[in-house]
Design a protein around this motif. Structure first.
Motif, PDB file in Angstrom:
ATOM      1  N   GLY A  96       0.898  -1.150  -0.190  1.00  0.00           N
ATOM      2  CA  GLY A  96      -0.027  -0.136  -0.147  1.00  0.00           C
ATOM      3  C   GLY A  96       0.727   1.285  -0.084  1.00  0.00           C
ATOM      4  O   GLY A  96       0.304   2.469  -0.281  1.00  0.00           O
ATOM      5  N   ALA A  97       2.059   1.118   0.121  1.00  0.00           N
ATOM      6  CA  ALA A  97       3.015   2.417   0.081  1.00  0.00           C
ATOM      7  C   ALA A  97       3.289   3.027  -1.419  1.00  0.00           C
ATOM      8  O   ALA A  97       3.736   2.004  -2.126  1.00  0.00           O
ATOM      9  N   PRO A  98       3.096   4.023  -1.591  1.00  0.00           N
ATOM     10  CA  PRO A  98       3.049   4.224  -3.185  1.00  0.00           C
ATOM     11  C   PRO A  98       4.342   4.238  -3.942  1.00  0.00           C
ATOM     12  O   PRO A  98       4.514   3.692  -4.888  1.00  0.00           O
ATOM     13  N   THR A  99       5.571   4.236  -2.885  1.00  0.00           N
ATOM     14  CA  THR A  99       6.644   3.945  -3.664  1.00  0.00           C
ATOM     15  C   THR A  99       7.159   2.568  -3.787  1.00  0.00           C
ATOM     16  O   THR A  99       8.579   2.389  -4.204  1.00  0.00           O
ATOM     17  N   ALA A 100       6.863   1.773  -2.975  1.00  0.00           N
ATOM     18  CA  ALA A 100       7.249   0.415  -2.762  1.00  0.00           C
ATOM     19  C   ALA A 100       7.524  -0.301  -4.052  1.00  0.00           C
ATOM     20  O   ALA A 100       8.508  -1.144  -4.166  1.00  0.00           O
ATOM     21  N   ALA A 101       6.577  -0.052  -5.212  1.00  0.00           N
ATOM     22  CA  ALA A 101       6.853  -0.797  -6.148  1.00  0.00           C
ATOM     23  C   ALA A 101       7.647  -0.104  -7.352  1.00  0.00           C
ATOM     24  O   ALA A 101       7.936  -0.847  -8.215  1.00  0.00           O
ATOM     25  N   LEU A 102       8.223   1.053  -6.914  1.00  0.00           N
ATOM     26  CA  LEU A 102       9.144   1.663  -7.638  1.00  0.00           C
ATOM     27  C   LEU A 102      10.723   1.317  -7.775  1.00  0.00           C
ATOM     28  O   LEU A 102      10.931   1.025  -6.484  1.00  0.00           O
TER      29      LEU A 102
END
Lengths: 259, 259
Positions: free
Chosen positions: B181-187
């Motif tokens: 759910g953290a916006p940057t985790a998949a970047l």
């Protein structure tokens, strides 16, 4: 000990449990429990609740237990593990038990050093203790069943006799498919995950498992020891399942599908 | 030892490396290396390639090395680790180094037993050895840098001085947000992941990290020891990033393409 785990027959009809030995000692010496201390308590394969120490005398601790609700749902994932170094085995069992697994089959394989099977760490009592400690640490009451197969081929009839369907995966670093590429990996269905010993399965073992419906998958770009590969595999499966249920629960996003 | 890791200055101008001590002994005694044996070799923070044993005499092994291509890209993830039990520390460092991390900051925290800092396992040489062994096992040449902070507050200026941007996450079992759910985790951006000691961070520590841009996330429904939580966090991050790049690389779903 994050959860005081007790067997169903340790809890008397009045809701008291009388602890001696390791658990009593840990409560008093490590956690500093005394009369009035409140603890999280769980019954094996049952519910959890709150316990209160009502007596602490000469090495025996009595806890009054109030269970809350019913048992959590049983874990859907079972493991087949190529036997790692015995020293790593207890840690591995503790780690996967702490995460919640239904069953653990420890199996011989080509790349297992045969001397490992002589280790006292494979005694039933030692295996059971490692798993019990893992459940206490992970706060799960779902103590997995454990079996040891001294020959790889002895495992195959058991797999053949198990109900078909569900998800069967064999971790194999050279698999052409990643875990997330297996069609059943993200489904919340009964799952068996087979992880080789350090050094991995040989091709014949992967083929024998494939005959039992196991799909070879890679967990990622790493060369992992079994004791790390197993928790990672459980975590990756759980993450895929969370993502899938989030997708299905939410209104379909425009980037709807990963599988 | 899946990879013979050598320092850049161990490789002479003719491409030979002369090994003594642990690595030479391991090659001969455990792997049965002899003249003509071929091995995977890697240069610290550099390329990997094939080595061939050209001499094996009185405890010294000479390997002729042919490197292939250039160094793999450096890992994008760094770790901040609350100090676990010293016995677990070496294993933990080996495990995360085997998966490839850029940097490891070991830090004191409220729930760290103060006696842990007296352990010889925190000596620079012992830390470096655990990491070196992990890289050998995981076949990565990216030996992470390691630092030890005996006070939690000493870490904060270092974090404040580091370049902003990227992804900063602090693992916290009670976080309301899951990792995904953290916006940057998949970047695929420079990432710092902070994992507490066994027992976790206290609220003040999470707040201090949040001031440095760390987003509290939960890794899943488990109560994990630090030594298992760290590899799991790295695996979950990597899986989210693979899923994201697969989505972005794939053609949009539901859209027929005939070209």
């Amino acid at each position: 000990m994050n959860l005081v785990l007790v067997a169903p027959d340790e809890l008397d009809a009045q809701g008291f449990v009388h602890l001696h030995g390791r658990r009593a000692e840990h409560l008093v010496r490590v956690l500093g429990a005394a009369r009035g201390t409140r603890l999280r308590v769980g019954v094996v394969r049952g519910a959890t609740g709150i316990g209160e120490v009502v007596r602490n005398e000469s090495g025996a601790v009595t806890v009054a237990v109030r269970l809350e609700g019913t048992a959590p749902p049983p874990p859907s994932v079972s493991l087949v593990l190529g036997l790692p170094r015995p020293k790593a085995l207890s840690r591995l069992l503790g780690a996967v038990a702490s995460m919640g697994v239904a069953r653990i089959d420890i199996v011989n394989a080509w790349r297992v050093d045969k001397s490992y099977f002589d280790s006292p760490r494979l005694d039933a009592g030692t295996l059971a203790e490692a798993i019990w400690l893992g459940c206490e640490q992970g706060m799960t009451t779902w103590l997995p069943e454990v079996a040891v197969f001294r020959r790889f081929t002895d495992l195959l009839p058991r797999l053949a006799a198990s109900p078909a369907g569900g998800c069967r995966l064999v971790a194999h670093p050279r698999a052409s498919r990643l875990l997330e590429g297996a069609p059943t990996a993200a489904l919340d269905v009964p799952t068996v995950l087979a992880l080789g010993p350090d050094g991995g399965w040989i091709d014949g073992e992967v083929a024998a498992l494939a005959e039992q419906g196991f799909v070879p998958v890679s967990l990622g770009p790493w060369v992992l020891r079994t004791e790390i590969a197993a928790p990672i595999a459980l975590a990756e499966l759980a993450l895929l399942r969370r993502l899938r249920s989030a997708r299905e629960g939410a209104s379909p996003p425009f980037e709807a599908r990963f599988d």
